[in-house]
Design an enzyme around this catalytic site. Structure first.
Site, PDB file in Angstrom:
ATOM      1  N   LYS A  81       0.837  -1.200   0.000  1.00  0.00           N
ATOM      2  CA  LYS A  81       0.000   0.000   0.000  1.00  0.00           C
ATOM      3  C   LYS A  81       0.876   1.255   0.000  1.00  0.00           C
ATOM      4  O   LYS A  81       0.561   2.259  -0.645  1.00  0.00           O
ATOM      5  CB  LYS A  81      -0.921  -0.005   1.218  1.00  0.00           C
ATOM      6  CG  LYS A  81      -1.787   1.242   1.316  1.00  0.00           C
ATOM      7  CD  LYS A  81      -2.795   1.155   2.451  1.00  0.00           C
ATOM      8  CE  LYS A  81      -3.647   2.428   2.513  1.00  0.00           C
ATOM      9  NZ  LYS A  81      -4.724   2.332   3.524  1.00  0.00           N
ATOM     10  N   HIS A  98     -10.287 -25.020 -37.749  1.00  0.00           N
ATOM     11  CA  HIS A  98     -11.478 -24.518 -37.063  1.00  0.00           C
ATOM     12  C   HIS A  98     -11.931 -25.456 -35.942  1.00  0.00           C
ATOM     13  O   HIS A  98     -13.085 -25.879 -35.884  1.00  0.00           O
ATOM     14  CB  HIS A  98     -12.602 -24.273 -38.054  1.00  0.00           C
ATOM     15  CG  HIS A  98     -12.312 -23.163 -39.017  1.00  0.00           C
ATOM     16  ND1 HIS A  98     -12.093 -21.874 -38.604  1.00  0.00           N
ATOM     17  CD2 HIS A  98     -12.169 -23.156 -40.365  1.00  0.00           C
ATOM     18  CE1 HIS A  98     -11.851 -21.101 -39.660  1.00  0.00           C
ATOM     19  NE2 HIS A  98     -11.883 -21.854 -40.739  1.00  0.00           N
TER      20      HIS A  98
END
Length: 530
Positions: free
Chosen positions: A134, A284
């Site tokens: 932090k 595909h």
């Protein structure tokens, strides 16, 4: 400058601490880490000495103290923060190195008890990491031994300072580590059946936890998704399995696209399922040619024959190294991606010889030691605001599991072709019909709403490729609900068939097979693939 070191995994920490001391850092540490540093002749202040409060509760409480968190969280650019530190006699801490209790490794052990798991949940470590991260503008936080050397190099090069960019990157890595750690705890505890659990024994765990926490690491941004108007990125599991596509090393070629990756995975998963040398060509998402043989060259020639039209611009995967002869044969065609566990220098030179072939994306992936490795245990499918989870379809059919249901029995050669066809069908989109002979696909029908249409398409493709379906083995990924599907494959030349069975009209279909004089076996397993 102060550095607080508190590590569970002590790999490299002594050398790291020695280098920090040489740069000018004062060393602070906890329990076992402090003793290790002292044993190696380093001056170190124990946290308990700093806080004037001893470790208690068997070490459960040692760093949860204002002296520690004040030193980490205080903003140096805020006069009120600086004044508060001075008032309470708290020194700032400029660097924190913490790695957490080994929760993930502990619960991975088959004999891990709930009590063992709970004791390996770190409390103080994550709290310090969060405080330091932090306050990243003033504090550097390290959560992995792999970070030691690059951070030392920058500190030495810049007079004991780190750039804002580096500290921010360390903070992001730290919050990611905490997130992954908490997710692992949540996954483990959410799966426990508490009624069946025993504090002293290995707890009963559900396959699917009450909360699932995905943990993935981005490998790269992609140019676009399935279509150019879609954005995309490529991620891997936090802990990838050996032999998975995400472990591939790209040896040459253009950047992989979203569709390249999806099709490459389909090809690789299929080809590595074979013990024999094999080649799989995917277009595909469906295999359009699969073959086994004595080497990569033979398997490619056979696989390509199945459907040369669809193979154009396809994905080709091998489970054996590609040599010169195989590369020269592949080089005659247009290929998007080529995958194998290895490539000879001569084979790679073939694809470097012309500018067009230098675009071929060549991936090298080490085969896992066992064929079961590198396969997902759980499959995920995203739906609108939800997720479907299932155990992966990793079933491998053995000849002993086949149930012969017709008067005519398949020959040993036909059994092998039936098993081969069945293995291929597992990787073909439903409805799937696969004609095979002599370890080679002869016609593949995939992804149709009607099984009849899949059978017809497979036969049409064989005809276009100039292949005869006479004497072929056919696999159907699900049962024939009526005899008409069976009649279609027999009409086109099939002499033996493998299907799951389980239809209300099984006897009708079996009678049709007997009437037509073909052998049919039931697998007892369905392979829907959507």
């Amino acid at each position: 400058m102060n550095a607080l070191l508190s590590v569970s995994d002590k790999t490299g920490v002594v050398d790291f601490a020695r280098a920090l001391h040489a740069i000018g850092f004062k060393l602070i540490s906890t329990g076992g880490t402090a003793r290790l540093l002292e044993q190696n002749g380093l001056p170190v202040t124990e946290v308990a000495q700093l806080t004037q409060f001893p470790e208690i509760l068997d070490g459960r409480v040692k760093t949860l103290h204002p002296v520690v968190h004040g030193g980490l969280l205080a903003r140096r650019d805020q006069p009120a923060h600086v004044a508060a530190l001075q008032e309470h006699g708290i020194d700032t801490i400029e660097l924190l190195a913490v790695n957490l209790y080994p929760f993930e490794a502990t619960v991975a052990k088959p004999d891990c008890t709930l009590a063992d798991a709970i004791e390996n949940i770190d409390i103080g470590g994550p709290a310090m990491v969060r405080s330091a991260a932090k306050n990243w503008r003033d504090v550097a936080v390290l959560t992995d031994a792999a970070q030691y050397q690059p951070i030392l190099a920058e500190l030495k090069a810049n007079g004991g300072k780190l750039s804002d960019k580096t500290r921010f990157a360390l903070a992001v890595a730290a919050f990611n580590r905490i997130s992954n750690y908490d997710a692992a705890i949540s996954d483990y505890l959410s799966a426990i059946d508490f009624e069946a659990a025993s504090v002293d024994g290995v707890p009963a765990r559900a396959l699917f936890p009450t909360q699932s926490n995905g943990r993935f690491v981005k490998l790269q941004d992609l140019r676009y998704g399935e279509n150019p108007h879609q954005q995309a990125a490529f991620y891997r599991d936090l802990y990838p399995a050996p032999g998975a596509l995400v472990t591939a090393k790209q040896l040459q070629g253009k950047e992989l696209s979203y569709n390249n990756i999806a099709d490459a995975d389909a090809a690789w998963e299929c080809v590595k399922s074979f013990a024999q040398p094999a080649c799989v060509i995917v277009k595909h998402a469906n295999p359009c040619g699969v073959a086994i043989g004595k080497d990569a060259f033979e398997t490619y020639v056979k696989a390509f024959k199945t459907d040369p039209t669809s193979a154009f611009g396809g994905i080709i995967a091998f489970n054996r190294p590609v040599d010169l002869a195989c590369a020269q044969e592949i080089n005659k065609q247009f290929v998007e991606v080529l995958i194998a566990p290895g490539f000879s220098p001569e084979a790679l030179a073939v694809f470097q010889a012309t500018k067009a072939k230098q675009n071929v994306r060549i991936l090298q992936i080490d085969l896992p030691a066992a064929r079961d490795n590198g396969r997902n245990a759980i499959d995920l499918k995203r739906i609108g605001s939800g997720l479907l989870m299932q155990t992966a379809d990793n079933h491998r059919l053995a000849a002993a599991e086949l149930k012969i249901v017709t008067r005519k029995h398949p020959t040993p050669e036909q059994i092998q072709d039936l098993l081969f066809a069945w293995q291929v069908a597992q990787y073909v989109k439903s409805n799937a019909i696969v004609f095979c002979k002599d370890g080679m696909t002869m016609g593949v029908g995939a992804g149709q709403m009607s099984r009849l249409d899949s059978a017809r398409i497979a036969s049409i493709k064989a005809e276009h490729a100039g292949l005869s379906l006479q004497g072929t083995a056919v696999a159907s990924d699900a049962f024939f609900p009526f005899r008409d599907g069976l009649d279609v494959v027999i009409d086109h030349g099939a002499t033996c068939v493998i299907q799951p069975g389980g239809s209300m009209r099984d006897q009708e279909v079996i009678a049709a097979a007997d009437e037509r004089g073909v052998a049919m076996v039931f697998s007892g397993v369905r392979h829907f693939r959507h």
